[in-house]
Design an enzyme around this catalytic site. Structure first.
Site, PDB file in Angstrom:
ATOM      1  N   LEU A 185      11.366   1.270   6.916  1.00  0.00           N
ATOM      2  CA  LEU A 185      10.717   1.745   5.604  1.00  0.00           C
ATOM      3  C   LEU A 185      11.379   2.842   5.203  1.00  0.00           C
ATOM      4  O   LEU A 185      11.600   3.833   5.695  1.00  0.00           O
ATOM      5  CB  LEU A 185       9.243   2.071   5.988  1.00  0.00           C
ATOM      6  CG  LEU A 185       8.383   2.511   4.588  1.00  0.00           C
ATOM      7  CD1 LEU A 185       8.454   1.222   3.657  1.00  0.00           C
ATOM      8  CD2 LEU A 185       7.075   3.036   4.905  1.00  0.00           C
ATOM      9  N   TYR A 227       0.816  -1.200   0.005  1.00  0.00           N
ATOM     10  CA  TYR A 227      -0.209   0.091   0.079  1.00  0.00           C
ATOM     11  C   TYR A 227       0.806   1.182  -0.005  1.00  0.00           C
ATOM     12  O   TYR A 227       2.148   1.145   0.361  1.00  0.00           O
ATOM     13  CB  TYR A 227      -0.964   0.042   1.294  1.00  0.00           C
ATOM     14  CG  TYR A 227      -0.279   0.432   2.445  1.00  0.00           C
ATOM     15  CD1 TYR A 227      -0.665   1.538   2.979  1.00  0.00           C
ATOM     16  CD2 TYR A 227       0.526  -0.561   3.266  1.00  0.00           C
ATOM     17  CE1 TYR A 227       0.007   2.005   4.308  1.00  0.00           C
ATOM     18  CE2 TYR A 227       1.108  -0.194   4.287  1.00  0.00           C
ATOM     19  CZ  TYR A 227       0.742   1.072   4.868  1.00  0.00           C
ATOM     20  OH  TYR A 227       1.403   1.403   6.024  1.00  0.00           O
ATOM     21  N   GLU A 255      12.332   2.237  14.142  1.00  0.00           N
ATOM     22  CA  GLU A 255      11.453   3.458  13.657  1.00  0.00           C
ATOM     23  C   GLU A 255      10.326   3.466  14.475  1.00  0.00           C
ATOM     24  O   GLU A 255      10.068   2.748  15.400  1.00  0.00           O
ATOM     25  CB  GLU A 255      11.106   3.301  12.158  1.00  0.00           C
ATOM     26  CG  GLU A 255      10.515   1.802  11.750  1.00  0.00           C
ATOM     27  CD  GLU A 255      10.292   1.563  10.256  1.00  0.00           C
ATOM     28  OE1 GLU A 255      10.319   2.636   9.437  1.00  0.00           O
ATOM     29  OE2 GLU A 255      10.090   0.546   9.947  1.00  0.00           O
ATOM     30  N   LYS A 264       6.362  -1.934   1.770  1.00  0.00           N
ATOM     31  CA  LYS A 264       5.578  -1.491   2.282  1.00  0.00           C
ATOM     32  C   LYS A 264       4.215  -2.308   2.390  1.00  0.00           C
ATOM     33  O   LYS A 264       3.417  -2.221   1.538  1.00  0.00           O
ATOM     34  CB  LYS A 264       4.845   0.011   1.742  1.00  0.00           C
ATOM     35  CG  LYS A 264       4.301   0.763   2.675  1.00  0.00           C
ATOM     36  CD  LYS A 264       4.092   2.285   2.410  1.00  0.00           C
ATOM     37  CE  LYS A 264       3.201   3.153   3.251  1.00  0.00           C
ATOM     38  NZ  LYS A 264       3.780   3.398   4.559  1.00  0.00           N
TER      39      LYS A 264
END
Length: 286
Positions: free
Chosen positions: A206, A33, A182, A150
């Protein structure tokens, strides 16, 4: 009022948009996505999101949807049909449905499922939270290893946000082998002096589209950038901390695990980067 969404070539009322119960995004989390922000009715960093989507599909050996080359126009049409001034467009591609549940990928002639929908978010740019900052907790990073893709595998990040909420905080930073990877849905940074420190790119995080833009703007503003791991203790001892994402832009972090960062208020580096990012992004919006 019902939104108009996009599903496999059609613009439909959201209540009429349906996919198969055998779609692999539902059964296997076999999908990817992207989320693109909208400011002033225009798309922010669309090219970056499109490029990362293409990479995610390639890494998972997933076909591009037939409408891949039309995604810009599809985004723009959804903005128009739903009268979005500020908000986001969510896009998801799954491997599709072969008609039954199976661990092996379906044959190449099975078409991917492409879904897009809008979310109106008034005051996205003028978010009052940016003036007070957010509080985060640290949690163990228990996600799968390919975080650079992702995917829709978001259960643990969702659990992390719930852990933060239970602790009276806003978000969680994940820690692996003693270093921050993260946030649950964002990249993490600390500031020491004139140096911005954030984890280097790899499979552990990411490759944020907002991250890339913010670091570029920081260098143009004569700020020093270090891409390396940092610990929670380093973060607590920093002058500032912040996160970046497509939906929060640059958001100050003022507390980590109960310890105030710097003065306990948003710092000048994060505030300046947020200002630069919004100005530059609006100027380049499509």
């Amino acid at each position: 009022m019902s939104r108009t969404v996009y599903l496999n070539g059609d613009y439909l009322p959201e209540e009429d948009a349906k996919i198969s119960i055998f779609d692999r995004s539902f059964l296997m989390a076999d999908g990817v996505y992207e989320v693109t922000s909208v400011l002033g009715g225009k798309l922010i960093d669309f090219a970056g999101h499109s490029k990362r989507l293409e990479r995610s599909l390639s890494e998972l050996e997933m076909q591009k949807p037939d409408a891949f080359d039309d995604l810009l126009e599809i985004h723009r049409e959804l903005v128009r049909l739903n009268d979005i001034d500020e908000g986001m467009i969510y896009l998801q591609v799954s491997r599709g449905s072969a008609g039954d549940r199976d661990f092996t990928y379906p044959s190449a002639d099975v078409k991917p499922t492409l879904v897009l929908f809008t979310q109106s978010k008034p005051n996205l740019a003028d978010n009052p939270v940016a003036k007070i900052g957010i509080k985060v907790i640290s949690i163990e990073d228990q996600r799968w290893g390919r975080r650079d893709i992702k995917t829709v595998q978001l259960l643990y990040p969702s659990m992390g946000k719930m852990m933060a909420k239970a602790a009276g905080c806003d978000d969680a930073w994940m820690v692996e082998d003693g270093a921050v990877t993260e946030g649950t849905s964002n990249n993490a940074y600390i500031v020491k002096g004139n140096t911005i420190i954030t984890r280097h790119l790899g499979t552990e995080i990411l490759h944020g589209i907002t991250r890339a833009a913010v670091l570029r703007f920081a260098l143009e503003a004569q700020m020093k950038v270090e891409e390396r791991p940092f610990t929670i203790q380093e973060a607590q001892d920093a002058d500032e901390a912040f996160i970046t994402s497509a939906s929060t832009f640059v958001m100050p972090v003022v507390e980590i695990d109960g310890a105030a960062i710097g003065t306990g208020n948003p710092g000048p580096v994060a505030a300046r980067l947020r200002e630069i990012y919004l100005e530059e992004s609006r100027n380049a919006a499509l």
